[in-house]
Design a protein around this motif. Structure first.
Motif, PDB file in Angstrom:
ATOM      1  N   PHE A   1       0.852  -1.183   0.000  1.00 27.96           N
ATOM      2  CA  PHE A   1       0.000   0.000   0.000  1.00 27.96           C
ATOM      3  C   PHE A   1       0.891   1.237   0.000  1.00 27.96           C
ATOM      4  N   CYS A   2       0.526   2.178  -0.841  1.00 26.39           N
ATOM      5  CA  CYS A   2       1.324   3.403  -0.909  1.00 26.39           C
ATOM      6  C   CYS A   2       0.397   4.602  -0.776  1.00 26.39           C
ATOM      7  N   SER A   3       0.568   5.352   0.305  1.00 24.27           N
ATOM      8  CA  SER A   3      -0.234   6.566   0.467  1.00 24.27           C
ATOM      9  C   SER A   3       0.536   7.704  -0.203  1.00 24.27           C
ATOM     10  N   GLY A   4      -0.086   8.885  -0.237  1.00 26.00           N
ATOM     11  CA  GLY A   4       0.550   9.998  -0.930  1.00 26.00           C
ATOM     12  C   GLY A   4       1.956  10.289  -0.435  1.00 26.00           C
ATOM     13  N   HIS A   5       2.110  10.322   0.894  1.00 20.51           N
ATOM     14  CA  HIS A   5       3.430  10.719   1.393  1.00 20.51           C
ATOM     15  C   HIS A   5       4.447   9.583   1.314  1.00 20.51           C
ATOM     16  N   GLU A   6       4.009   8.393   0.904  1.00 20.11           N
ATOM     17  CA  GLU A   6       4.972   7.291   0.769  1.00 20.11           C
ATOM     18  C   GLU A   6       5.523   7.162  -0.644  1.00 20.11           C
ATOM     19  N   ARG A   7       5.088   8.039  -1.535  1.00 17.58           N
ATOM     20  CA  ARG A   7       5.554   7.925  -2.933  1.00 17.58           C
ATOM     21  C   ARG A   7       7.065   8.004  -3.049  1.00 17.58           C
ATOM     22  N   ARG A   8       7.645   8.797  -2.153  1.00 14.56           N
ATOM     23  CA  ARG A   8       9.106   8.942  -2.139  1.00 14.56           C
ATOM     24  C   ARG A   8       9.750   7.567  -1.892  1.00 14.56           C
TER      25      ARG A   8
END
Ligand code: AMP
Length: 455
Positions: A348-355
């Motif tokens: 799962f990737c939330s917005g702030h995990e895109r990095r």
């Protein structure tokens, strides 16, 4: 290459053959001859490469080649330090198997349980001690352990030791060891702090760097789901309610997060247990045993605790939170797809995990396919829809008894800065405390970039 070719003695070769090991793994092939000669070694290798046997077999061979003390007269001649209790137990179990045709005695000590049984085992005399740093220091300070006869010292998973803040403990333990010893150090990654320690404690070490496992097993099907943070638990529950998932490991970033996930899964009738550093040793062992026996479908773990999970037959791995270290991604998803089996790894990737996602993809040198239902476009739409509903991107709660009052954070997300100031003037104390707790500036910005993002 066979274990006999590596120069190991007959009782040891017989034990590994009985375990079904036919040939040595690359790390074993490269390390064993040097360790048999008494050289120091720095190995960059992860769990799963066969590194335990790589250091344990030469230790057993060398100890068995010299006279062992009798009963209580035995002195601890080899020390293995491990960052976690699970790994320490696993190492001891392996040493017991590899040394079963020798009279060598070993024991494990770790914190979180009563020390009596451990002290009794040490008093009875052991040749090899496997320990976690905290309990070891504790027992040294109480006068139960003497490390002056150590011939070989193994520091396993050195990078994890640093992560867990064991450096001061390590320094003290090392100060109790004789200078004239063989030192073996393994680390999955080599951050500069680990390299510095290696320089300080190793003497002209043989260096083995297994090509870092940047590639992921092709038998593991990987997918990314773009999911807002506060919607992840719903999506995970939906996945795990699927009967076709046999047994799964879910990775969370925090211990608290792991507990929350377990609670929600249990509420949804999915059998789950958490395993992390705040759980007592007995609870962790029970959770692992129940998982191995298929009585628990889902094991929810933090990275640190997960290092001890050596369970075959895991069909799915879920990254509830993306790991900050790309190496951890490879390590985590390697829990499935073992021994030629296929597996599925869903992250799962939330917005702030895109990095983190970008770093992982750079590290594994490929892009991870996006789940058709949970693509970035859908996440952006979802966030926008939730914003329109005044819910700040949170999931709609169908069973909520009364209209959900937005969390302070969420209402701040919808507000523009001037609104926040207005609120602040109106009810200074109230807003101030909420604003401080939820760090609005940081999160608000993140959530806006999330709503705009699309793939
Ligand atoms: P480790 O990296 O030491 O945790 O080992 C990972 C797994 O590989 C363990 O389950 C070992 O039993 C297994 N293993 C270690 N060496 C060999 C070998 N030479 N052949 C087959 N399996 C091995």
């Amino acid at each position: 290459m066979t274990f006999q070719d590596l120069g190991l003695s007959e009782p040891i070769v017989r034990a590994v053959s009985a375990e079904g090991y036919e040939t040595a793994t690359p790390i074993q092939e490269q390390a064993i001859p040097h360790l048999l000669e008494g050289r120091d070694l720095l190995g960059c290798a992860q769990t799963g490469t066969g590194k335990t046997a790589a250091f344990a077999l030469p230790i057993l061979h060398r100890l068995n080649a010299t006279p062992l003390g009798k009963g209580r007269g035995r002195r601890i001649r080899a020390l293995v330090l491990s960052p976690t209790r699970e790994l320490a137990s696993q190492i001891t179990q392996s040493i017991r198997i590899y040394g079963k045709n020798t009279p060598i005695r070993q024991t494990t000590i770790y914190g979180g349980v009563n020390q009596h049984a451990q002290v009794r085992a040490i008093r009875q005399g052991v040749d090899i001690l496997v320990a976690t740093p905290g309990r070891l220091l504790d027992l040294i300070n109480q006068g139960f352990i003497d490390l002056r006869a150590i011939e070989t010292f193994v520091l396993d998973e050195a990078d994890r030791m640093f992560d867990m803040g064991f450096l001061p403990d390590l320094r003290r333990i090392i100060s109790y060891l004789p200078a004239d010893r063989q030192t073996v150090m393994f680390s999955a990654t080599m951050p500069s702090a680990v390299e510095q320690l290696a320089t300080a404690i190793l003497r002209e070490p043989v260096q083995i760097r297994l090509a870092t496992k940047t590639s992921t097993n092709h038998l593991i099907e990987q997918q990314i789901c773009f999911v807002p943070q506060n919607h992840k638990i719903d999506v995970l529950t939906q996945f795990l309610q699927d009967e076709s998932i046999g047994s799964a490991v879910v990775f969370t970033r925090t211990k608290n997060g792991a507990d929350k996930v377990v609670k929600r899964l249990l509420d949804s009738n999915v059998q789950a247990k958490a395993i992390h550093g705040d759980k007592s040793q007995n609870t962790r062992e029970r959770a692992l045993a129940s998982f191995k026996q298929n009585r628990t479908k889902v094991l929810v773990a933090t990275d640190v605790a997960s290092r001890g999970i050596d369970v075959s037959g895991i069909s799915h791995v879920f990254n509830f939170d993306l790991p900050e270290e790309p190496e951890s991604y490879v390590h985590r998803i390697g829990r499935t797809g073992r021994a030629g089996a296929t597996g599925v790894a869903i992250s799962f990737c939330s917005g702030h995990e895109r990095r983190h996602l970008r770093e992982i993809e750079r590290f594994i040198k490929k892009s991870i396919p996006v789940h058709p239902e949970y693509n970035a476009q859908r996440m952006a739409e979802y966030m926008a829809e939730m914003d329109d509903r005044g819910m700040g991107g949170g999931p709609r709660r169908p069973h909520a008894r009364s209209p959900r009052r937005p969390h302070a954070m969420e209402s701040l997300q919808q507000d523009r800065p001037q609104t926040m100031e207005r609120k602040f003037k109106k009810k200074p104390g109230h807003v101030r405390s909420e604003a401080m707790d939820s760090r609005p500036g940081k999160k608000r910005r993140r959530s806006f970039s999330l709503a705009r993002s699309s793939d």
